[in-house]
Design a protein around this motif. Structure first.
Motif, mmCIF file in Angstrom:
data_model
loop_
_atom_site.group_PDB
_atom_site.id
_atom_site.type_symbol
_atom_site.label_atom_id
_atom_site.label_comp_id
_atom_site.label_asym_id
_atom_site.label_seq_id
_atom_site.Cartn_x
_atom_site.Cartn_y
_atom_site.Cartn_z
ATOM 1 N N LYS A 59 0.811 -1.216 0.000
ATOM 2 C CA LYS A 59 0.000 0.000 0.000
ATOM 3 C C LYS A 59 0.846 1.269 0.000
ATOM 4 O O LYS A 59 0.435 2.296 -0.518
ATOM 5 C CB LYS A 59 -0.941 -0.006 1.198
ATOM 6 C CG LYS A 59 -2.032 -1.037 1.062
ATOM 7 C CD LYS A 59 -2.944 -1.077 2.247
ATOM 8 C CE LYS A 59 -3.947 -2.207 2.035
ATOM 9 N NZ LYS A 59 -4.659 -2.565 3.221
ATOM 10 N N ASP A 60 2.039 1.198 0.577
ATOM 11 C CA ASP A 60 2.881 2.397 0.664
ATOM 12 C C ASP A 60 4.063 2.388 -0.305
ATOM 13 O O ASP A 60 4.995 3.167 -0.160
ATOM 14 C CB ASP A 60 3.365 2.605 2.096
ATOM 15 C CG ASP A 60 4.228 1.469 2.623
ATOM 16 O OD1 ASP A 60 4.224 0.375 2.029
ATOM 17 O OD2 ASP A 60 4.914 1.683 3.638
ATOM 18 N N GLY A 61 4.028 1.510 -1.288
ATOM 19 C CA GLY A 61 5.087 1.486 -2.298
ATOM 20 C C GLY A 61 5.408 0.080 -2.759
ATOM 21 O O GLY A 61 4.629 -0.849 -2.544
ATOM 22 N N LEU A 62 6.556 -0.070 -3.382
ATOM 23 C CA LEU A 62 6.998 -1.363 -3.900
ATOM 24 C C LEU A 62 8.075 -1.956 -3.001
ATOM 25 O O LEU A 62 8.890 -1.227 -2.423
ATOM 26 C CB LEU A 62 7.557 -1.204 -5.310
ATOM 27 C CG LEU A 62 6.606 -0.650 -6.364
ATOM 28 C CD1 LEU A 62 7.330 -0.476 -7.692
ATOM 29 C CD2 LEU A 62 5.383 -1.549 -6.535
ATOM 30 N N SER A 63 8.095 -3.265 -2.905
ATOM 31 C CA SER A 63 9.110 -3.947 -2.091
ATOM 32 C C SER A 63 10.519 -3.614 -2.546
ATOM 33 O O SER A 63 11.455 -3.637 -1.742
ATOM 34 C CB SER A 63 8.907 -5.465 -2.148
ATOM 35 O OG SER A 63 7.728 -5.816 -1.491
ATOM 36 N N PHE A 64 10.687 -3.287 -3.813
ATOM 37 C CA PHE A 64 12.007 -2.917 -4.319
ATOM 38 C C PHE A 64 12.545 -1.699 -3.567
ATOM 39 O O PHE A 64 13.748 -1.576 -3.336
ATOM 40 C CB PHE A 64 11.968 -2.649 -5.820
ATOM 41 C CG PHE A 64 11.392 -3.795 -6.617
ATOM 42 C CD1 PHE A 64 11.992 -5.049 -6.599
ATOM 43 C CD2 PHE A 64 10.252 -3.631 -7.371
ATOM 44 C CE1 PHE A 64 11.465 -6.110 -7.332
ATOM 45 C CE2 PHE A 64 9.714 -4.678 -8.105
ATOM 46 C CZ PHE A 64 10.322 -5.920 -8.085
ATOM 47 N N GLU A 65 11.644 -0.792 -3.174
ATOM 48 C CA GLU A 65 12.040 0.386 -2.402
ATOM 49 C C GLU A 65 12.581 -0.032 -1.037
ATOM 50 O O GLU A 65 13.549 0.553 -0.548
ATOM 51 C CB GLU A 65 10.860 1.327 -2.228
ATOM 52 C CG GLU A 65 10.343 1.904 -3.527
ATOM 53 C CD GLU A 65 9.001 2.598 -3.364
ATOM 54 O OE1 GLU A 65 8.794 3.292 -2.342
ATOM 55 O OE2 GLU A 65 8.147 2.440 -4.252
ATOM 56 N N LEU A 66 11.952 -1.016 -0.436
ATOM 57 C CA LEU A 66 12.424 -1.530 0.855
ATOM 58 C C LEU A 66 13.803 -2.155 0.709
ATOM 59 O O LEU A 66 14.698 -1.905 1.511
ATOM 60 C CB LEU A 66 11.427 -2.553 1.419
ATOM 61 C CG LEU A 66 11.866 -3.369 2.629
ATOM 62 C CD1 LEU A 66 12.325 -2.493 3.777
ATOM 63 C CD2 LEU A 66 10.730 -4.276 3.086
ATOM 64 N N LEU A 67 13.991 -2.930 -0.330
ATOM 65 C CA LEU A 67 15.292 -3.564 -0.549
ATOM 66 C C LEU A 67 16.394 -2.522 -0.728
ATOM 67 O O LEU A 67 17.510 -2.708 -0.261
ATOM 68 C CB LEU A 67 15.228 -4.494 -1.764
ATOM 69 C CG LEU A 67 14.409 -5.767 -1.563
ATOM 70 C CD1 LEU A 67 14.180 -6.467 -2.897
ATOM 71 C CD2 LEU A 67 15.109 -6.691 -0.579
ATOM 72 N N GLU A 68 16.070 -1.417 -1.379
ATOM 73 C CA GLU A 68 17.061 -0.348 -1.578
ATOM 74 C C GLU A 68 17.442 0.325 -0.265
ATOM 75 O O GLU A 68 18.543 0.859 -0.139
ATOM 76 C CB GLU A 68 16.529 0.690 -2.569
ATOM 77 C CG GLU A 68 16.449 0.163 -3.986
ATOM 78 C CD GLU A 68 15.765 1.125 -4.945
ATOM 79 O OE1 GLU A 68 15.338 2.227 -4.524
ATOM 80 O OE2 GLU A 68 15.649 0.786 -6.130
#
Length: 91
Positions: A59-68
């Motif tokens: 809901k708050d973005g893409l998991s790729f953002e978390l990985l970064e």
């Protein structure tokens, strides 16, 4: 035992995945479920998991953002998504 976390914003899907893992992969020990990027970052940094199941679209973005955001990725990644257009990024 492998420490596992699930990053999934749909709690029903997260619970279903948890149940499947407990039956089919008893060597996985679920350490937590996080529904967002910010909570996922806290959970991963706190648990230091061996495996993380990621829903790609949260809901708050893409998991790729978390990985970064993570300083080091020293765990296995399994993407769980219904969206095939994320396959290239996942690889």
């Amino acid at each position: 035992m492998y420490k596992v976390v699930i990053i999934e914003d749909d709690i029903e899907l997260a619970q279903t995945l948890s149940k499947v893992l407990s039956i089919e992969a008893p060597f996985f020990e679920l350490k937590g479920i996080a529904p967002s990027i910010s909570e996922g970052e806290i959970l991963i940094n706190g648990v230091k998991p061996d495996v993380v199941f990621f829903d790609v679209e949260l809901k708050d973005g893409l998991s790729f953002e978390l990985l970064e955001k993570l300083p080091k990725i020293d765990f296995e990644i399994i993407f769980v998504t219904a969206f095939s257009h994320y396959a290239i990024n996942a690889f």
